[in-house]
Design an enzyme around this catalytic site. Structure first.
Site, short mmCIF file in Angstrom:
data_model
loop_
_atom_site.label_atom_id
_atom_site.label_comp_id
_atom_site.label_asym_id
_atom_site.label_seq_id
_atom_site.Cartn_x
_atom_site.Cartn_y
_atom_site.Cartn_z
N ASP A 21 0.85 -1.20 0.00
CA ASP A 21 0.00 0.00 0.00
C ASP A 21 0.88 1.24 0.00
O ASP A 21 1.71 1.43 0.89
CB ASP A 21 -0.88 -0.04 1.26
N ASN A 23 -0.37 4.54 -0.22
CA ASN A 23 -0.99 5.79 0.23
C ASN A 23 -1.72 5.69 1.56
O ASN A 23 -2.53 6.56 1.91
CB ASN A 23 -1.94 6.33 -0.85
N ASP A 98 -5.50 -10.86 -15.08
CA ASP A 98 -6.51 -11.89 -14.93
C ASP A 98 -7.62 -11.61 -15.94
O ASP A 98 -7.99 -10.45 -16.14
CB ASP A 98 -7.09 -11.84 -13.50
N ASP A 199 -9.48 -17.10 -15.89
CA ASP A 199 -10.22 -17.57 -14.72
C ASP A 199 -11.36 -18.51 -15.10
O ASP A 199 -12.10 -18.24 -16.04
CB ASP A 199 -10.82 -16.31 -14.05
N ASP A 329 -6.01 -18.69 -4.01
CA ASP A 329 -7.16 -19.52 -3.65
C ASP A 329 -6.78 -20.68 -2.74
O ASP A 329 -7.63 -21.51 -2.41
CB ASP A 329 -7.78 -20.14 -4.91
C1 GLC Z 1 -11.24 -18.50 -9.73
C2 GLC Z 1 -10.44 -17.50 -8.93
C3 GLC Z 1 -11.10 -17.32 -7.60
C4 GLC Z 1 -12.50 -16.79 -7.82
C5 GLC Z 1 -13.28 -17.66 -8.81
C6 GLC Z 1 -14.47 -16.93 -9.34
O1 GLC Z 1 -11.25 -19.76 -9.15
O2 GLC Z 1 -9.11 -17.90 -8.83
O3 GLC Z 1 -10.38 -16.47 -6.74
O4 GLC Z 1 -13.18 -16.75 -6.60
O5 GLC Z 1 -12.53 -18.03 -9.94
O6 GLC Z 1 -14.08 -15.94 -10.23
CA CA Z 2 -3.50 2.05 -1.26
#
Ligand code: GLC
Ligand code: CA
Length: 559
Positions: A21, A23, A98, A199, A329
């Site tokens: 972080d 700020n 992602d 994802d 995860d």
């Molecule tokens: C994937 C991600 C996870 C998320 C899920 C729904 O498994 O890695 O973090 O909760 O998809 O998008």
């Molecule tokens: Ca921040």
């Protein structure tokens, strides 16, 4: 096998909210990431994967996107993102983001328009169905608990979501929706992104009949993954996606794929595969509980070794997988895959070595390089994660006490990986000057990057040597393309394998047991490439490995 630009790269996953972080608002941000690019460069990282930084209500920590073209204010601005791209480029590093396109946020404009008129154009971007005799259209349990079908107030309709109800699934059957997604993917690639981590992509194909399945829990529902496993045809969508986007940019793609069918691996990661690579979750799946986290079995060393080896042998026939110990995860690998006596600096280095020298693309998860471990959680309120809250209830419903359910969550929670990165021994581990959004792991005074910087023997400095060994001019070829050959599989506690090509043969051997073991070497040793005990004496016929010792040896008599 045709060589690709990403084959010899080392990747690193950043979970922006918990990285650094800049700020003082308690939330990690892009500025924080930019300030640590040199740190990542020194570690030997080439590719950085950013977990979602798009605009989002953060119901599932950014995996619920409300605007695919905007950066979440919490993390910074588009200008800062462009700066990050430029700064990474200066250092010969690549950024991937992602890509969450199985679902979006219920706050996304598309879904808001769909709700306003389910029969209209945007209604067909999602799955709306009528209920059956006052019940939802089918009996699927979402990954985060509850029915996958959510009623639309004031109508007899339901919409479909495999994750939270705030994450409605996108209808990939609709060509207009697909085109919108392709445009978005290309927009980011044209900006200079090197690719994506993709994802939950196996979930995009639905069985449009949405048949019921045999209930598998006291809630009368059946895990929605059963539908995913029973439907064919995801490959057509994936090829269409690739041809319209990634392929045109020679992008690197790494997909999150569970529930793949027998024999499908070449279609996913072979020469003309849907993706560059996919993650190898074979070791992680060993602790899948039949009903949830509460009945998750502990990791058995031999089953773990076999899972990794089987997977390596299968994958090298057709492509490359991405190897991980942990991600956002999963609980921390040191706490999960190592027995208690091995959760030390030596054990951490050992686990890192056997994983990073496998064939495939290593992905280091933030904090792994300093040996971060699972945190300490005193109540369910201390957690933020939607899945942890659900699993706590599942455990309680199954009859566990509060204390027992908390133990289960402490072992399995995704928040174990999401605690702030421990940069130093100061307040909040140097992550923020404000109040961190998630409690810092109390062990930060013992485990942090700054103190490890000073110590040549630290996990961090060992990881640097490990990555450097893998990428060194002399050994890069064998660690990238060399065959994986299992070894000493009849031992009780040794994880060992060769990496070999026509020029070189390297043995990686680690003793996960509590007692010293002695192995008879099959080849004379030429050189020690790495040792977590700083061993310099070249072993002759016998190799003694202490508890938690790992050694990487080049063989002398090869070819
Ligand atoms: C994937 C991600 C996870 C998320 C899920 C729904 O498994 O890695 O973090 O909760 O998809 O998008
Ligand atoms: Ca921040």
């Amino acid at each position: 096998m045709n060589q690709k630009w990403w084959h010899d790269k080392v990747a690193y996953q950043i979970y922006p909210k918990s990285f650094l972080d800049s700020n003082g608002d308690g939330i990690g941000d892009l500025r924080g990431i930019i300030s640590k690019l040199d740190y990542l460069k020194a570690l030997g990282v080439d590719i950085i994967w950013l977990s979602p930084i798009y605009k989002s209500p953060f119901v599932d920590q950014g995996y619920d996107i409300s605007d695919y073209y905007a950066i979440a204010e919490e993390f910074g601005t588009m200008e800062e993102f462009d700066e990050l791209l430029a700064e990474a480029k200066k250092r010969d590093m690549y950024i991937i983001m992602d890509l969450v396109i199985n679902h979006c946020s219920d706050q996304h404009e598309w879904f808001q328009k769909a709700l306003a008129n389910p029969e209209g154009e945007y209604g067909d971007y999602f799955y709306f169905r009528k209920g059956k005799d006052g019940n939802p259209p089918s009996n699927y349990r979402s990954y985060f608990g509850g029915n996958c079908w959510e009623p639309v107030p004031g109508t007899d309709l339901y919409y479909f979501h495999m994750f939270a109800k705030e994450q409605p699934d996108l209808n990939w059957e609709n060509p207009r929706l697909r085109q919108e997604l392709y445009n978005m993917v290309n927009w980011w690639l044209e900006k200079g992104l090197a690719g994506f981590r993709i994802d939950a992509i196996i979930n995009i194909k639905k069985n449009l009949d949405f048949p019921d399945f045999e209930p598998d829990g006291p809630d009368g529902l059946a895990g929605c993954w059963k539908m995913v496993e029973s439907v064919d045809g995801v490959g057509e969508f994936l090829q269409d996606l690739k041809r319209n986007t990634f392929q045109k940019h020679d992008a690197f793609t790494v997909a999150e794929v569970f529930n793949m069918k027998e024999g499908e691996l070449p279609a996913f990661i072979g020469e003309d595969g849907h993706f560059s690579t996919i993650f190898d979750f074979s070791a992680h799946c060993l602790s899948d509980g039949a009903h949830g986290w509460y009945d998750a079995p502990p990791i058995d060393f031999k089953a773990w070794r076999k899972a990794i080896m089987d997977s390596q042998l299968e994958v090298q026939e057709c492509g490359f997988e991405a190897n991980i110990i942990e991600n956002h995860d999963e609980p921390r690998g040191v706490s999960r895959f190592l027995p208690e006596y091995a959760r030390t600096a030596a054990g951490t280095k050992m686990l890192g070595t056997v994983s990073l020298l496998l064939r495939g693309i290593p992905f280091i998860y933030q904090g792994q390089e300093i040996g971060m471990q699972n945190s300490v959680w005193n109540s369910i309120e201390e957690y933020d994660d939607i899945s942890t809250k659900d699993q706590y209830h599942v455990a309680r419903e199954a009859g566990l006490t509060d204390a027992e359910a908390l133990t289960v969550c402490g072992r399995m929670s995704r928040d174990n990986a999401r605690t702030p990165v421990q940069w130093n021994g100061q307040a909040n581990a140097g992550f923020t000057t404000g109040t961190p959004w998630l409690k810092v792991n109390p062990n930060y005074t013992a485990i942090n990057a700054e103190s490890q910087e000073q110590d040549p023997d630290s996990v961090l400095n060992y990881y640097r040597r490990l990555v450097a060994t893998r990428k060194s001019a002399e050994y890069k070829e064998v660690f990238t393309y060399g065959k994986f050959v299992p070894s000493y599989t009849d031992t009780e506690t040794v994880m060992a394998y060769y990496r070999e090509d026509e020029q070189k043969q390297v043995l990686v051997a680690a003793n996960f047991g509590e007692e010293t073991v002695t192995l008879k070497l099959d080849h004379p040793v030429k050189r020690i490439l790495l040792s977590n005990q700083n061993t310099t004496e070249i072993p002759a016929q016998l190799l003694n490995l202490k508890s938690c010792e790992v050694i990487v040896l080049e063989c002398a008599d090869h070819m």
